[in-house]
Design a protein around this motif. Structure first.
Motif, PDB file in Angstrom:
ATOM      1  N   GLN A   7       0.612  -1.080   0.070  1.00 45.24           N
ATOM      2  CA  GLN A   7       0.027  -0.058  -0.043  1.00 45.24           C
ATOM      3  C   GLN A   7       0.749   1.314  -0.111  1.00 45.24           C
ATOM      4  O   GLN A   7       1.767   1.316   0.516  1.00 45.24           O
ATOM      5  N   GLY A   8       0.336   2.308  -0.717  1.00 40.52           N
ATOM      6  CA  GLY A   8       1.119   3.334  -0.604  1.00 40.52           C
ATOM      7  C   GLY A   8       1.127   4.171   0.677  1.00 40.52           C
ATOM      8  O   GLY A   8       0.447   4.147   1.625  1.00 40.52           O
ATOM      9  N   GLN A  13      -0.566   5.643   6.144  1.00 37.68           N
ATOM     10  CA  GLN A  13      -0.579   6.814   7.421  1.00 37.68           C
ATOM     11  C   GLN A  13      -2.070   6.860   7.806  1.00 37.68           C
ATOM     12  O   GLN A  13      -2.106   7.313   9.106  1.00 37.68           O
ATOM     13  N   ILE A  14      -2.904   6.456   7.206  1.00 32.55           N
ATOM     14  CA  ILE A  14      -4.298   6.418   7.603  1.00 32.55           C
ATOM     15  C   ILE A  14      -4.940   5.062   8.308  1.00 32.55           C
ATOM     16  O   ILE A  14      -5.366   4.921   9.402  1.00 32.55           O
ATOM     17  N   HIS A  15      -4.506   4.015   7.736  1.00 36.31           N
ATOM     18  CA  HIS A  15      -4.799   2.689   7.981  1.00 36.31           C
ATOM     19  C   HIS A  15      -3.935   1.810   8.593  1.00 36.31           C
ATOM     20  O   HIS A  15      -4.393   0.709   9.380  1.00 36.31           O
ATOM     21  N   ALA A  16      -2.597   1.929   8.635  1.00 31.46           N
ATOM     22  CA  ALA A  16      -1.526   0.919   9.080  1.00 31.46           C
ATOM     23  C   ALA A  16      -1.987   1.055  10.784  1.00 31.46           C
ATOM     24  O   ALA A  16      -1.921   1.920  11.315  1.00 31.46           O
ATOM     25  N   GLY A  17      -1.995  -0.252  11.288  1.00 29.16           N
ATOM     26  CA  GLY A  17      -1.874  -0.335  12.793  1.00 29.16           C
ATOM     27  C   GLY A  17      -3.388  -0.337  13.333  1.00 29.16           C
ATOM     28  O   GLY A  17      -3.562  -0.507  14.471  1.00 29.16           O
ATOM     29  N   ALA A  18      -4.470   0.073  12.380  1.00 26.09           N
ATOM     30  CA  ALA A  18      -5.636   0.301  12.939  1.00 26.09           C
ATOM     31  C   ALA A  18      -6.812  -0.447  12.230  1.00 26.09           C
ATOM     32  O   ALA A  18      -6.702  -0.630  11.210  1.00 26.09           O
ATOM     33  N   SER A  19      -7.643  -0.810  12.850  1.00 23.86           N
ATOM     34  CA  SER A  19      -8.959  -1.467  12.201  1.00 23.86           C
ATOM     35  C   SER A  19     -10.030  -0.971  13.225  1.00 23.86           C
ATOM     36  O   SER A  19      -9.811  -0.631  14.422  1.00 23.86           O
ATOM     37  N   PRO A  20     -11.193  -1.253  12.910  1.00 25.86           N
ATOM     38  CA  PRO A  20     -12.539  -1.102  13.639  1.00 25.86           C
ATOM     39  C   PRO A  20     -12.600  -1.617  15.056  1.00 25.86           C
ATOM     40  O   PRO A  20     -12.108  -2.854  15.084  1.00 25.86           O
ATOM     41  N   ALA A  26     -16.130   1.094  16.565  1.00 25.86           N
ATOM     42  CA  ALA A  26     -15.560   2.470  16.358  1.00 25.86           C
ATOM     43  C   ALA A  26     -14.774   2.445  15.565  1.00 25.86           C
ATOM     44  O   ALA A  26     -13.583   1.705  15.366  1.00 25.86           O
ATOM     45  N   ARG A  27     -14.642   3.620  14.589  1.00 26.80           N
ATOM     46  CA  ARG A  27     -13.692   3.594  13.320  1.00 26.80           C
ATOM     47  C   ARG A  27     -12.385   4.191  13.665  1.00 26.80           C
ATOM     48  O   ARG A  27     -11.297   3.596  13.424  1.00 26.80           O
ATOM     49  N   GLN A  28     -12.396   5.268  14.571  1.00 26.26           N
ATOM     50  CA  GLN A  28     -10.989   5.720  15.307  1.00 26.26           C
ATOM     51  C   GLN A  28     -10.565   4.938  16.362  1.00 26.26           C
ATOM     52  O   GLN A  28     -11.344   4.379  17.042  1.00 26.26           O
ATOM     53  N   THR A  29      -9.131   4.714  16.271  1.00 29.29           N
ATOM     54  CA  THR A  29      -8.593   4.080  17.389  1.00 29.29           C
ATOM     55  C   THR A  29      -8.977   4.334  18.726  1.00 29.29           C
ATOM     56  O   THR A  29      -8.956   5.701  19.056  1.00 29.29           O
ATOM     57  N   LEU A 286      -1.639   9.276  16.413  1.00 30.78           N
ATOM     58  CA  LEU A 286      -2.302   8.662  15.329  1.00 30.78           C
ATOM     59  C   LEU A 286      -3.122   9.601  14.586  1.00 30.78           C
ATOM     60  O   LEU A 286      -3.079   9.578  13.454  1.00 30.78           O
ATOM     61  N   MET A 287      -3.698  10.587  15.055  1.00 31.64           N
ATOM     62  CA  MET A 287      -4.667  11.412  14.404  1.00 31.64           C
ATOM     63  C   MET A 287      -3.753  12.380  13.609  1.00 31.64           C
ATOM     64  O   MET A 287      -3.953  12.710  12.529  1.00 31.64           O
ATOM     65  N   GLY A 288      -2.648  12.948  14.245  1.00 30.12           N
ATOM     66  CA  GLY A 288      -1.639  13.512  13.567  1.00 30.12           C
ATOM     67  C   GLY A 288      -1.106  12.954  11.907  1.00 30.12           C
ATOM     68  O   GLY A 288      -1.002  13.538  11.137  1.00 30.12           O
ATOM     69  N   ILE A 289      -0.688  11.700  12.231  1.00 30.68           N
ATOM     70  CA  ILE A 289      -0.138  11.207  11.332  1.00 30.68           C
ATOM     71  C   ILE A 289      -0.772  11.039   9.946  1.00 30.68           C
ATOM     72  O   ILE A 289      -0.485  10.822   9.021  1.00 30.68           O
ATOM     73  N   GLU A 290      -2.337  10.822  10.223  1.00 34.66           N
ATOM     74  CA  GLU A 290      -3.359  10.724   9.043  1.00 34.66           C
ATOM     75  C   GLU A 290      -2.854  11.780   8.194  1.00 34.66           C
ATOM     76  O   GLU A 290      -3.466  11.587   6.841  1.00 34.66           O
ATOM     77  N   THR A 291      -2.454  13.013   8.426  1.00 36.44           N
ATOM     78  CA  THR A 291      -2.288  14.094   7.422  1.00 36.44           C
ATOM     79  C   THR A 291      -0.804  14.505   7.165  1.00 36.44           C
ATOM     80  O   THR A 291      -0.552  15.317   6.639  1.00 36.44           O
TER      81      THR A 291
END
Length: 430
Positions: A7-8, A13-20, A26-29, A286-291
């Motif tokens: 994956q790119g 940066q949005i999905h790695a390490g996280a799942s519902p 809950a979608r956010q960790t 985690l939220m910061g890394i998303e952007t």
């Protein structure tokens, strides 16, 4: 994904390490604000404590929110495993802890953050460790500094404060020949601009406080292991290659292979040093890394514009930004930081120390803080603050001379950043 395609970066940066969340969806960790975790039974508890099963025991060691962050940073850096801790300084000690012993030393760049120079030149002496500082552009000096007691080579990918770009592959080759790991502090570059592991680094450390979080809210650190170093190739690293008495003689590297350093850092490092990241801090990061990639692109674009403007201003003596063709590090961008030279650099103000102080005090948009990597533009006079504890010679070597100020260019409009510098320079050099 259903295939093996990597994956790119923007996706990871949005999905790695996280799942519902399995309990609520809950979608956010979630922030797992808990100290301890209930064992299924006595056998389960024993298996966890014996490292026979992976799971959660106590939040000094592991926490689901913190683990999600570690997994995300690990994916972005391309490592085998990662551990998060309480600060960037904690990450540096955690990285060295499995490698060192009384009488051992590290070889480190002279171009480092002032607090790191103090930690390596003063504080680690209390552990019986020592550090030899060398100009890492002088590869022969690096080779000469390594001796039989050296256990690591340490550098920054983009050095703080000057923004100098380090030739990581060259240092990695020297470290490999000496049979020691290369540790790279990737804080100023982030994994978006630089991937030290692909360039030969063994370990990568971060102050997650900076660009990874990106909003100046929480402190944190991370260590990422490439999983590629053979800790059993010599007798230099007994903590990883020899039996560990606290785990009934478990030898981490023979038993755990590429995950040896990561498991040791959790099972021994966090257990005994207690440099734990809190789950709320992990959540913010985690939220910061998303952007991260979006922010870094704007950081770099702004820094380029500001550096070019400064270089052409008659009130400025010099600018260290590697993105400028005049920089001696400009040719390293394509190989080391192909997506840009970062947003951290220094510039020398005509009028010296006094003009620098007046400049800092006259700025309005910039924030005068001891931090970098915020979305906001930041400035500091390193010689009187972050590098104040160093000798004049050390300040010069680190790129923090008295006539220099350090800027961390934010993601505001570049024209507004330049306008603020313009009005402040007018007052500082009047």
């Amino acid at each position: 994904m259903t295939d093996d395609r990597q994956q790119g970066f923007d996706t990871l940066q949005i999905h790695a390490g996280a799942s519902p969340d399995p309990a609520t969806g809950a979608r956010q960790t979630p922030i797992y604000q808990t100290t301890a975790y209930v064992f299924r039974d006595s056998d389960h508890a024993a298996a966890l404590f014996n490292l026979q099963e992976v799971g959660y025991i106590y939040s000094r060691l592991t926490n689901p929110t913190v683990s999600a962050l570690a997994d995300r940073i690990c994916a972005l850096e391309g490592g085998a495993g990662a551990v998060c801790c309480s600060s960037g300084h904690a990450a540096q000690i955690m990285a060295l802890f499995p490698l060192m012993g009384p009488g051992c030393n590290i070889v480190a760049s002279t171009r480092l953050y002032g607090g790191t120079i103090t930690q390596f030149s003063q504080t680690i002496k209390r552990f019986g460790w020592s550090c030899t500082f060398v100009d890492t552009d002088d590869l022969d000096a690096v080779k000469s500094a390594i001796d039989e007691n050296t256990r690591a080579v340490f550098c920054e990918s983009i050095a703080n404060p000057g923004g100098y770009i380090t030739d990581i592959p060259a240092l990695a080759a020297i470290a490999d020949d000496a049979g020691v790991p290369l540790i790279v502090d990737n804080t100023s570059a982030t994994p978006y601009l630089c991937n030290p592991i692909s360039l030969g680094a063994t370990l990568v450390v971060h102050s997650t406080t900076k660009y990874l979080t990106g909003n100046g809210t929480v402190t944190g650190g991370a260590i990422v292991d490439s999983g590629k170093f053979d800790w059993s190739a010599s007798d230099k690293f007994p903590s990883l290659s020899q039996p560990e008495p606290a785990y009934h003689g478990l030898a981490f590297h023979p038993a755990l292979g590429p995950m040896a350093f990561t498991f040791h850092s959790i099972a021994v490092g966090l257990r005994d040093l207690g440099m734990t990241m809190n789950p709320q801090g992990a959540h913010y990061t985690l939220m910061g890394i998303e952007t991260l990639s979006l922010r870094m692109r704007k950081h770099v674009a702004n820094a380029q514009k500001v550096a070019e403007w400064l270089e052409n201003d008659p009130r400025i003596d010099s600018v260290t930004y590697p993105g400028l063709p005049s920089s001696p590090y400009h040719d390293r961008i394509e190989k080391i930081c192909p997506k840009g030279a970062g947003a951290l650099f220094t510039f020398a103000v005509k009028g010296g120390y006094d003009a620098c102080v007046k400049l800092v005090d006259s700025l309005e948009l910039f924030s005068h803080v001891a931090n970098l990597g915020d979305a906001r533009s930041l400035i500091i006079h390193s010689a009187s603050t972050t590098h104040r504890q160093l000798s004049p010679e050390q300040q010069e070597a680190a790129g923090a001379a008295p006539n220099m100020v350090r800027v961390s260019i934010g993601i505001e409009e570049a024209e507004d950043i330049i306008a603020d510098l313009d009005q402040a320079l007018a007052k500082a050099t009047a």
